[in-house]
Design a protein around this motif. Structure first.
Motif, PDB file in Angstrom:
ATOM      1  N   ALA A 277      82.745 -13.404  28.129  1.00  0.00           N
ATOM      2  CA  ALA A 277      82.724 -11.994  27.713  1.00  0.00           C
ATOM      3  C   ALA A 277      82.333 -11.870  26.247  1.00  0.00           C
ATOM      4  O   ALA A 277      82.643 -12.738  25.423  1.00  0.00           O
ATOM      5  N   HIS A 278      81.637 -10.775  25.909  1.00  0.00           N
ATOM      6  CA  HIS A 278      81.251 -10.466  24.534  1.00  0.00           C
ATOM      7  C   HIS A 278      81.699  -9.045  24.207  1.00  0.00           C
ATOM      8  O   HIS A 278      81.756  -8.180  25.089  1.00  0.00           O
ATOM      9  N   PRO A 279      82.006  -8.780  22.942  1.00  0.00           N
ATOM     10  CA  PRO A 279      82.491  -7.436  22.580  1.00  0.00           C
ATOM     11  C   PRO A 279      81.500  -6.325  22.894  1.00  0.00           C
ATOM     12  O   PRO A 279      81.910  -5.185  23.115  1.00  0.00           O
ATOM     13  N   ASP A 280      80.197  -6.642  22.931  1.00  0.00           N
ATOM     14  CA  ASP A 280      79.198  -5.595  23.152  1.00  0.00           C
ATOM     15  C   ASP A 280      78.717  -5.537  24.602  1.00  0.00           C
ATOM     16  O   ASP A 280      77.679  -4.937  24.891  1.00  0.00           O
ATOM     17  N   ASP A 281      79.461  -6.122  25.542  1.00  0.00           N
ATOM     18  CA  ASP A 281      79.040  -6.133  26.944  1.00  0.00           C
ATOM     19  C   ASP A 281      78.794  -4.727  27.487  1.00  0.00           C
ATOM     20  O   ASP A 281      77.925  -4.527  28.339  1.00  0.00           O
ATOM     21  N   ALA A 282      79.568  -3.746  27.024  1.00  0.00           N
ATOM     22  CA  ALA A 282      79.475  -2.391  27.577  1.00  0.00           C
ATOM     23  C   ALA A 282      78.572  -1.472  26.764  1.00  0.00           C
ATOM     24  O   ALA A 282      78.517  -0.268  27.048  1.00  0.00           O
ATOM     25  N   LEU A 292      73.963  -5.344  45.731  1.00  0.00           N
ATOM     26  CA  LEU A 292      73.774  -5.683  47.140  1.00  0.00           C
ATOM     27  C   LEU A 292      74.242  -7.113  47.388  1.00  0.00           C
ATOM     28  O   LEU A 292      73.508  -8.049  47.083  1.00  0.00           O
ATOM     29  N   PRO A 293      75.446  -7.327  47.930  1.00  0.00           N
ATOM     30  CA  PRO A 293      76.492  -6.353  48.172  1.00  0.00           C
ATOM     31  C   PRO A 293      77.313  -6.151  46.914  1.00  0.00           C
ATOM     32  O   PRO A 293      77.015  -6.717  45.862  1.00  0.00           O
ATOM     33  N   LEU A 294      78.394  -5.377  47.046  1.00  0.00           N
ATOM     34  CA  LEU A 294      79.297  -5.201  45.920  1.00  0.00           C
ATOM     35  C   LEU A 294      80.014  -6.514  45.613  1.00  0.00           C
ATOM     36  O   LEU A 294      80.318  -7.294  46.514  1.00  0.00           O
ATOM     37  N   VAL A 295      80.289  -6.756  44.333  1.00  0.00           N
ATOM     38  CA  VAL A 295      81.083  -7.922  43.951  1.00  0.00           C
ATOM     39  C   VAL A 295      82.544  -7.650  44.278  1.00  0.00           C
ATOM     40  O   VAL A 295      82.965  -6.493  44.449  1.00  0.00           O
ATOM     41  N   GLY A 296      83.336  -8.715  44.340  1.00  0.00           N
ATOM     42  CA  GLY A 296      84.742  -8.547  44.680  1.00  0.00           C
ATOM     43  C   GLY A 296      85.501  -7.665  43.704  1.00  0.00           C
ATOM     44  O   GLY A 296      86.189  -6.727  44.104  1.00  0.00           O
ATOM     45  N   ASP A 297      85.354  -7.919  42.426  1.00  0.00           N
ATOM     46  CA  ASP A 297      86.034  -7.142  41.393  1.00  0.00           C
ATOM     47  C   ASP A 297      85.077  -6.081  40.868  1.00  0.00           C
ATOM     48  O   ASP A 297      84.649  -6.116  39.718  1.00  0.00           O
ATOM     49  N   VAL A 298      84.741  -5.116  41.721  1.00  0.00           N
ATOM     50  CA  VAL A 298      83.731  -4.137  41.334  1.00  0.00           C
ATOM     51  C   VAL A 298      84.207  -3.248  40.192  1.00  0.00           C
ATOM     52  O   VAL A 298      83.429  -2.892  39.299  1.00  0.00           O
ATOM     53  N   ASP A 299      85.511  -2.918  40.164  1.00  0.00           N
ATOM     54  CA  ASP A 299      86.023  -2.097  39.061  1.00  0.00           C
ATOM     55  C   ASP A 299      85.943  -2.857  37.742  1.00  0.00           C
ATOM     56  O   ASP A 299      85.532  -2.304  36.714  1.00  0.00           O
ATOM     57  N   GLY A 300      86.328  -4.132  37.768  1.00  0.00           N
ATOM     58  CA  GLY A 300      86.239  -4.936  36.559  1.00  0.00           C
ATOM     59  C   GLY A 300      84.815  -5.116  36.091  1.00  0.00           C
ATOM     60  O   GLY A 300      84.532  -5.106  34.883  1.00  0.00           O
ATOM     61  N   PHE A 301      83.899  -5.253  37.043  1.00  0.00           N
ATOM     62  CA  PHE A 301      82.489  -5.432  36.707  1.00  0.00           C
ATOM     63  C   PHE A 301      81.936  -4.198  36.007  1.00  0.00           C
ATOM     64  O   PHE A 301      81.303  -4.289  34.952  1.00  0.00           O
ATOM     65  N   PHE A 305      80.841  -3.931  31.881  1.00  0.00           N
ATOM     66  CA  PHE A 305      79.469  -3.713  31.460  1.00  0.00           C
ATOM     67  C   PHE A 305      79.114  -2.240  31.264  1.00  0.00           C
ATOM     68  O   PHE A 305      77.964  -1.924  30.928  1.00  0.00           O
ATOM     69  N   GLY A 306      80.067  -1.355  31.450  1.00  0.00           N
ATOM     70  CA  GLY A 306      79.818   0.061  31.214  1.00  0.00           C
ATOM     71  C   GLY A 306      78.776   0.645  32.148  1.00  0.00           C
ATOM     72  O   GLY A 306      77.920   1.418  31.705  1.00  0.00           O
ATOM     73  N   LEU A 307      78.867   0.312  33.427  1.00  0.00           N
ATOM     74  CA  LEU A 307      77.818   0.669  34.380  1.00  0.00           C
ATOM     75  C   LEU A 307      78.295   1.646  35.448  1.00  0.00           C
ATOM     76  O   LEU A 307      79.454   1.611  35.853  1.00  0.00           O
ATOM     77  N   ARG A 308      77.385   2.485  35.880  1.00  0.00           N
ATOM     78  CA  ARG A 308      77.535   3.177  37.157  1.00  0.00           C
ATOM     79  C   ARG A 308      77.054   2.200  38.227  1.00  0.00           C
ATOM     80  O   ARG A 308      75.929   1.701  38.156  1.00  0.00           O
ATOM     81  N   VAL A 309      77.904   1.924  39.199  1.00  0.00           N
ATOM     82  CA  VAL A 309      77.561   0.965  40.253  1.00  0.00           C
ATOM     83  C   VAL A 309      77.330   1.714  41.552  1.00  0.00           C
ATOM     84  O   VAL A 309      78.130   2.557  41.957  1.00  0.00           O
TER      85      VAL A 309
END
Length: 531
Positions: A277-282, A292-301, A305-309
């Motif tokens: 992890a890096h401080p600027d990931d998000a 495709l498909p969703l990762v297991g920890d989709v909320d953490g992902f 990374f500050g993403l709309r998934v």
């Protein structure tokens, strides 16, 4: 369903007139910026040169190129003629390569110089292919069984014919070969309307605009590489094209090219999530990802990374018919709900719809014509079988819940998906069975720690012989694409079979990786099953 937009070649001409200097494709490999005007002009040159070579509406032409502007221009040039592009997986060699060359019936091919040796070995002497247009030639072209011509010479002085009728939504955008999960690979007749709806499933026009950039490390022989181009043209946006996915380069590319959205196949998302992890990931320009498909920890992902998934279910024959509503995910395993304009059912073996929570096969159809595949090239029986009872049968096991959310369970067909590639177990088995010490084999999927699958190959040797796993892997390495080389090998005396002598792959999958399984990625001495 809204009216169809212009097909991509027509849309590109419009963008070239309206925004000629706006970037359409940016190549990370060369740093080149291909504007809408460049793209339209290059597509016209290819159309003229291909017409001069004798191609016209209804003809096929092979294309075997890495992701690059030449691959896009050749595709769109063929489309201007209403001819049909047949892109070939650039990893193909040997029998698989020869099969697509022969099955396509194409007399002309556009290929990168790096593939000439494989083509010479696999396809020399095929009945129809005669001319190969060579992209990326370095120095004089080699002697060949084919007529070779450099792309520069082929295009010299070419201009598009003035009387070309523009392709319509029902016309074929590409013939894209599947992985051959139930036998030989099949060429899917992808219509322009299907391609458009796949594109807007990947990059919904209501979520993006001309300021966006799609990061595309995907091949042009998959819709994952073609769809973003169509979507970008619909929006007036741009595509950032990298030859292949590279975890180490991903975030630096995103920052340098200000990419705002991308697709992340399961393994890709896991590769990124497993990095330190890096401080600027998000705080990168990337704000959206289709997983495709969703990762297991989709909320953490998405928080990291500050993403709309978003997510979807798709295959070459379909058009993102099941899709999440933007970033509104039902949970971390659903593929989404039925998209407006399509119908979906989960059915039993008799095509009778099953209830919520019951396992069955996903079948699909569109409300409007030409929104799903037009059929399989040269295989009417396979087309009829896939479309039985007027529903497209996906061959995939699904459930749905009472709220209309669909869940992928397993592949009904014996397909394997590794590193974003669909792999035919039948074709892999055919190759290993060519080894002189192999009687029969079975290839199955086993779970990968990176998501998706790894390949396990179970081999029955010829009596009196005992080929080692290392020998079998070396044998396959010269015959199949790298992504098809199995990670695991197990030598057994016999395969489990049904009374009708069909291999019970369900038992092999359930056995997984055991003490008798050799792992080519293991650091310790591999163990082999006794006997």
């Amino acid at each position: 369903m809204p009216p169809a937009d212009p097909t991509l070649p027509v849309l590109l001409a419009r963008r070239a007139a309206e925004r000629p200097t706006a970037p359409f494709v940016v190549e990370t490999a060369t740093g080149a910026v291909w504007t809408y005007a460049d793209a339209h002009a290059d597509a016209d040159r290819w159309a003229g040169a291909l017409a001069r070579a004798g191609l016209s509406a209804g003809d096929t032409a092979l294309v075997m190129l890495p992701p690059c502007t030449e691959a896009v221009a050749a595709w769109l040039g063929l489309s201007r003629l209403r001819a049909m592009e047949v892109p070939i997986n650039t990893g193909y060699v040997g029998r698989l390569l020869r099969y697509v060359v022969e099955d396509s019936g194409a007399a002309v091919m556009v290929a990168h110089a790096d593939h000439l040796a494989a083509l010479e070995e696999a396809a020399a002497g095929t009945a129809v292919l005669r001319t190969i247009v060579v992209v990326g030639a370095r120095g004089p072209l080699p002697s060949s069984a084919f007529e070779l011509v450099t792309a520069a010479d082929f295009l010299d002085g070419a201009t598009a014919p003035a009387d070309l009728a523009p392709p319509a939504g029902r016309d074929i955008a590409s013939i894209i070969y599947t992985s051959g999960t139930t036998g030989p690979s099949k060429g899917v007749l992808v219509t322009w309307r299907q391609a458009e709806l796949t594109a807007t499933g990947i990059m919904p026009t209501e979520l993006f605009d001309e300021t966006d950039a799609f990061y595309s490390p995907f091949p042009m022989f998959h819709m994952s590489g073609k769809g973003p181009l169509y979507a970008a043209a619909l929006l007036g946006a741009r595509v950032v094209m990298r030859p292949r996915f590279d975890t180490a380069r991903f975030w630096s590319d995103v920052r340098e090219y200000r990419a705002t959205t991308t697709i992340l196949l399961g393994a890709m998302a896991n590769f990124l999530h497993q990095q330190p992890a890096h401080p600027d990931d998000a705080t990168t320009p990337l704000r959206d990802a289709l997983l495709l498909p969703l990762v297991g920890d989709v909320d953490g992902f998405r928080e990291r990374f500050g993403l709309r998934v978003r997510t979807t279910f798709n295959m070459t024959e379909t058009a993102c018919c099941i899709l999440s509503d933007g970033g509104d995910l039902a949970d971390d395993t659903s593929c989404g709900r039925v998209r407006p304009g399509f119908q979906a059912r989960v059915v039993d073996a008799d095509d009778v719809e099953v209830g919520p929570g019951e396992l069955g096969e996903l079948v699909l159809r569109g409300d409007e014509p030409w929104t799903l595949m037009a059929g399989y090239w040269g295989k009417p029986e396979a087309t009829v079988a896939a479309w039985r009872n007027q529903w497209l049968h996906t061959g995939d096991g699904f459930t749905r819940d009472a709220d209309g959310n669909f869940y992928f369970v397993d592949r009904i067909k014996d397909a394997i998906r590794r590193r974003g590639e669909n792999i035919s177990s039948a074709e892999l088995e055919e190759e290993v069975n060519a080894h002189p010490d192999v009687v029969e084999s079975a290839a199955v999927a086993v779970p990968s720690e990176y998501g998706e699958d790894e390949i396990k190959l179970v081999v029955v040797p010829r009596p009196g012989t005992r080929p080692t796993p290392e020998e079998l892997v070396a044998f396959l390495s010269d015959r199949v694409a790298r992504f098809m080389v199995p990670r695991y090998v197990e030598i057994v005396d016999e395969l489990p079979k049904t009374p009708t002598q069909k291999v019970r792959k369900v038992e092999l999958r359930a056995a997984g990786v055991g003490p008798g399984t050799w792992d080519r990625m293991a650091t310790s001495t591999p163990r082999r099953q006794p006997g």
